[in-house]
Write an enzyme that holds these catalytic residues in place. Sequence first.
Site, PDB file in Angstrom:
ATOM      1  N   ARG A 188      16.458  86.412   6.192  1.00  0.00           N
ATOM      2  CA  ARG A 188      16.849  85.755   7.306  1.00  0.00           C
ATOM      3  C   ARG A 188      18.514  85.413   6.965  1.00  0.00           C
ATOM      4  O   ARG A 188      18.914  84.554   7.216  1.00  0.00           O
ATOM      5  CB  ARG A 188      16.114  84.211   7.479  1.00  0.00           C
ATOM      6  CG  ARG A 188      14.890  84.245   8.056  1.00  0.00           C
ATOM      7  CD  ARG A 188      14.758  84.425   9.717  1.00  0.00           C
ATOM      8  NE  ARG A 188      13.481  84.269  10.016  1.00  0.00           N
ATOM      9  CZ  ARG A 188      12.776  83.367  10.590  1.00  0.00           C
ATOM     10  NH1 ARG A 188      13.633  82.519  11.018  1.00  0.00           N
ATOM     11  NH2 ARG A 188      11.593  83.528  11.235  1.00  0.00           N
ATOM     12  N   ARG A 208      20.850  81.644  12.417  1.00  0.00           N
ATOM     13  CA  ARG A 208      21.638  80.337  13.146  1.00  0.00           C
ATOM     14  C   ARG A 208      22.416  79.581  12.275  1.00  0.00           C
ATOM     15  O   ARG A 208      23.107  78.925  12.462  1.00  0.00           O
ATOM     16  CB  ARG A 208      20.393  79.499  13.404  1.00  0.00           C
ATOM     17  CG  ARG A 208      19.768  79.968  14.920  1.00  0.00           C
ATOM     18  CD  ARG A 208      18.653  79.195  15.077  1.00  0.00           C
ATOM     19  NE  ARG A 208      17.590  79.460  14.171  1.00  0.00           N
ATOM     20  CZ  ARG A 208      16.186  79.003  14.320  1.00  0.00           C
ATOM     21  NH1 ARG A 208      15.930  78.328  15.158  1.00  0.00           N
ATOM     22  NH2 ARG A 208      15.556  79.217  13.156  1.00  0.00           N
ATOM     23  N   ARG A 211      24.312  84.888  20.127  1.00  0.00           N
ATOM     24  CA  ARG A 211      22.998  84.441  20.561  1.00  0.00           C
ATOM     25  C   ARG A 211      23.020  83.729  21.964  1.00  0.00           C
ATOM     26  O   ARG A 211      22.352  84.057  22.797  1.00  0.00           O
ATOM     27  CB  ARG A 211      22.394  83.528  19.562  1.00  0.00           C
ATOM     28  CG  ARG A 211      21.013  82.470  19.965  1.00  0.00           C
ATOM     29  CD  ARG A 211      19.743  83.571  19.909  1.00  0.00           C
ATOM     30  NE  ARG A 211      18.739  82.804  19.960  1.00  0.00           N
ATOM     31  CZ  ARG A 211      18.245  82.151  20.893  1.00  0.00           C
ATOM     32  NH1 ARG A 211      18.754  82.312  22.134  1.00  0.00           N
ATOM     33  NH2 ARG A 211      17.002  81.645  20.954  1.00  0.00           N
ATOM     34  N   ASP A 226      12.256  91.057  14.868  1.00  0.00           N
ATOM     35  CA  ASP A 226      11.300  89.711  14.658  1.00  0.00           C
ATOM     36  C   ASP A 226      10.127  90.486  14.363  1.00  0.00           C
ATOM     37  O   ASP A 226       9.704  91.656  15.151  1.00  0.00           O
ATOM     38  CB  ASP A 226      11.273  88.880  15.630  1.00  0.00           C
ATOM     39  CG  ASP A 226      10.478  87.625  15.187  1.00  0.00           C
ATOM     40  OD1 ASP A 226      11.188  86.690  14.423  1.00  0.00           O
ATOM     41  OD2 ASP A 226       9.286  87.407  15.326  1.00  0.00           O
ATOM     42  N   TYR A 247      -0.327  84.748  14.877  1.00  0.00           N
ATOM     43  CA  TYR A 247       0.090  84.171  16.039  1.00  0.00           C
ATOM     44  C   TYR A 247      -0.255  84.900  17.662  1.00  0.00           C
ATOM     45  O   TYR A 247      -0.337  84.084  18.576  1.00  0.00           O
ATOM     46  CB  TYR A 247       1.709  84.828  16.078  1.00  0.00           C
ATOM     47  CG  TYR A 247       2.580  84.168  15.076  1.00  0.00           C
ATOM     48  CD1 TYR A 247       3.221  82.840  15.115  1.00  0.00           C
ATOM     49  CD2 TYR A 247       2.549  84.466  13.689  1.00  0.00           C
ATOM     50  CE1 TYR A 247       4.011  82.316  14.275  1.00  0.00           C
ATOM     51  CE2 TYR A 247       3.369  83.989  12.549  1.00  0.00           C
ATOM     52  CZ  TYR A 247       4.093  82.681  12.911  1.00  0.00           C
ATOM     53  OH  TYR A 247       4.644  82.291  12.078  1.00  0.00           O
TER      54      TYR A 247
HETATM   55  O1  CP3 Z   1      15.676  88.293   7.857  1.00  0.00           O
HETATM   56  C1  CP3 Z   1      16.460  88.437   8.941  1.00  0.00           C
HETATM   57  O2  CP3 Z   1      17.583  88.194   8.832  1.00  0.00           O
HETATM   58  C2  CP3 Z   1      15.991  89.838   9.912  1.00  0.00           C
HETATM   59  C3  CP3 Z   1      15.440  89.155  10.921  1.00  0.00           C
HETATM   60  C4  CP3 Z   1      14.112  88.285  11.008  1.00  0.00           C
HETATM   61  C5  CP3 Z   1      13.621  87.231  11.719  1.00  0.00           C
HETATM   62  N1  CP3 Z   1      12.600  86.863  11.844  1.00  0.00           N
HETATM   63  C6  CP3 Z   1      14.620  86.799  12.742  1.00  0.00           C
HETATM   64  C7  CP3 Z   1      14.587  85.537  13.793  1.00  0.00           C
HETATM   65  C8  CP3 Z   1      13.077  88.578  10.209  1.00  0.00           C
HETATM   66  C9  CP3 Z   1      12.587  89.701   9.163  1.00  0.00           C
HETATM   67  C10 CP3 Z   1      11.953  87.748  10.799  1.00  0.00           C
HETATM   68  C11 CP3 Z   1      10.505  87.663  10.362  1.00  0.00           C
HETATM   69  C12 CP3 Z   1       9.672  86.604  10.872  1.00  0.00           C
HETATM   70  N2  CP3 Z   1       9.604  86.167  11.971  1.00  0.00           N
HETATM   71  C13 CP3 Z   1       8.542  86.043  10.286  1.00  0.00           C
HETATM   72  C14 CP3 Z   1       8.351  86.390   8.716  1.00  0.00           C
HETATM   73  C15 CP3 Z   1       9.203  85.894   7.671  1.00  0.00           C
HETATM   74  C16 CP3 Z   1       8.922  84.469   7.692  1.00  0.00           C
HETATM   75  O3  CP3 Z   1       9.919  83.566   7.769  1.00  0.00           O
HETATM   76  O4  CP3 Z   1       7.840  83.768   7.340  1.00  0.00           O
HETATM   77  C17 CP3 Z   1       7.914  85.308  11.048  1.00  0.00           C
HETATM   78  C18 CP3 Z   1       6.826  84.245  10.663  1.00  0.00           C
HETATM   79  C19 CP3 Z   1       8.425  85.459  12.270  1.00  0.00           C
HETATM   80  C20 CP3 Z   1       8.127  84.647  13.578  1.00  0.00           C
HETATM   81  C21 CP3 Z   1       9.247  83.879  13.923  1.00  0.00           C
HETATM   82  N3  CP3 Z   1      10.296  84.041  14.554  1.00  0.00           N
HETATM   83  C22 CP3 Z   1       9.119  82.358  14.208  1.00  0.00           C
HETATM   84  C23 CP3 Z   1       7.879  81.474  13.709  1.00  0.00           C
HETATM   85  C24 CP3 Z   1      10.399  81.837  14.874  1.00  0.00           C
HETATM   86  C25 CP3 Z   1      10.751  80.596  15.263  1.00  0.00           C
HETATM   87  C26 CP3 Z   1      11.131  79.609  14.116  1.00  0.00           C
HETATM   88  C27 CP3 Z   1      12.538  79.806  13.677  1.00  0.00           C
HETATM   89  O5  CP3 Z   1      12.818  80.125  12.681  1.00  0.00           O
HETATM   90  O6  CP3 Z   1      13.125  79.692  14.671  1.00  0.00           O
HETATM   91  C28 CP3 Z   1      11.325  83.154  14.914  1.00  0.00           C
HETATM   92  C29 CP3 Z   1      12.426  83.251  15.592  1.00  0.00           C
HETATM   93  C30 CP3 Z   1      13.451  83.714  15.030  1.00  0.00           C
HETATM   94  N4  CP3 Z   1      13.268  85.238  14.142  1.00  0.00           N
HETATM   95  C31 CP3 Z   1      14.937  83.633  14.708  1.00  0.00           C
HETATM   96  C32 CP3 Z   1      15.548  84.464  13.898  1.00  0.00           C
HETATM   97  C33 CP3 Z   1      17.004  84.703  13.516  1.00  0.00           C
HETATM   98  C34 CP3 Z   1      15.507  82.229  15.330  1.00  0.00           C
HETATM   99  C35 CP3 Z   1      15.636  82.637  16.595  1.00  0.00           C
HETATM  100  C36 CP3 Z   1      16.625  81.982  17.249  1.00  0.00           C
HETATM  101  O7  CP3 Z   1      17.917  82.273  17.127  1.00  0.00           O
HETATM  102  O8  CP3 Z   1      16.615  80.825  18.172  1.00  0.00           O
END
Ligand code: CP3
Length: 348
Positions: free
Chosen positions: A28, A32, A41, A78, A154
């Site tokens: 990540r 944010r 965003r 994602d 999910y």
């Molecule tokens: O790592 C990176 O920088 C690459 C991008 C990336 C995102 N999500 C961007 C994201 C990657 C590799 C993921 C993987 C991901 N997504 C996982 C597996 C890794 C982990 O963290 O356990 C999972 C379970 C998800 C599912 C997901 N996506 C959730 C549960 C959420 C909401 C919770 C949260 O952190 O906001 C997301 C949203 C998400 N994915 C955001 C980002 C930058 C935030 C979205 C926003 O800008 O509002």
Amino acid sequence: MGEGGGRRKFLEPFRGEVPDVPPIWLMRQAGRYLPEYRALRAEAGDFLTLCYTPKLAAEVTLQPIRRYGFDAAILFSDILVVPDALGQAVRFAEGEGPRLDPIRSTDAVGRLDLARATAKFDIVAETVARLRQDLPAETALIGFCGAPWTVATYMVQGQGSADQVEARLWAYRDPDGFEALIALLVAASIDYLDRQVRAGADCLMVFDTWAGSLPDDEFDRWVVAPTRAIREAVRDLHPDVPIIGFPRGAGATAVWYVSETGVDGIGCDTATPPFVMSEAFDEEDVVVQGNLDPLLLVAGGDRLDERVDEILDLMRGKRFIFNLGHGIVPQTPPENVARLVARVRGQG
Ligand code: CP3
């Protein structure tokens, strides 16, 4: 592997080398905690729109590379792009996380469609192709997908959950029906990863965030077997592209996971003690990645430096990639990330 792959430090451990300073990137690393991410965003409006707009997704991927010069960039996308592309619409409600209309029957699985998913996969591949053009030659590019088990949790729950109850119950009550969903996700993941590599990804990562919620027999069937199937198919297509597995919460079972899936790298989570990380995989032909606590990166200060040094000391001489044990959290001060990178590189 893209042109210039030979010069990418990140790939050295996968070739059997042990650089003096380990490569570093952070899960990540785009997101944010960066003001420039928040601005982009806001411009895109919706999170999935950001993922499906190659120009913007590529820009977000590059933001942390410009700031910190990480050894690898990870494609900005994602894991829930896969169910979305298959036809189970995904929404990201502000401040609530993902929402999907739950899938809990074989009929509902039958309405998903891999053939139609490829159009959205190709949009993501376009981001990868742009990135390979725009990234510095020395920066590796990591493509990724969610592991079938984690993505299924999910899809079945319809949102994130603490204990993945609905998927676990379906798997017990109707294993053949649940297997249909997992098999579809295996096929979709192979296709998706293949497109990412053909577009220029140098390495792949399979995120199994909820691997730790399963007991051993279920872990074999729903975590190990699908990951092995993906690993084998992708290795047949792209023998030189390493795959890192991240079976979060697997504990002692992580060693079994490595030997049974054949992954080239193992992501260790925050709960793995560094002395275990440094010894547990000695018998395996695998690169170890991990595992600083993301909250220590929020706290910063001397504790951060001390822990970084401890991990570096224990991992010296190993094929190692420095990372966190889970993703960066939004409240992370960007200057702490700079401090971490400098420390790992012996400059701070
Ligand atoms: O790592 C990176 O920088 C690459 C991008 C990336 C995102 N999500 C961007 C994201 C990657 C590799 C993921 C993987 C991901 N997504 C996982 C597996 C890794 C982990 O963290 O356990 C999972 C379970 C998800 C599912 C997901 N996506 C959730 C549960 C959420 C909401 C919770 C949260 O952190 O906001 C997301 C949203 C998400 N994915 C955001 C980002 C930058 C935030 C979205 C926003 O800008 O509002």
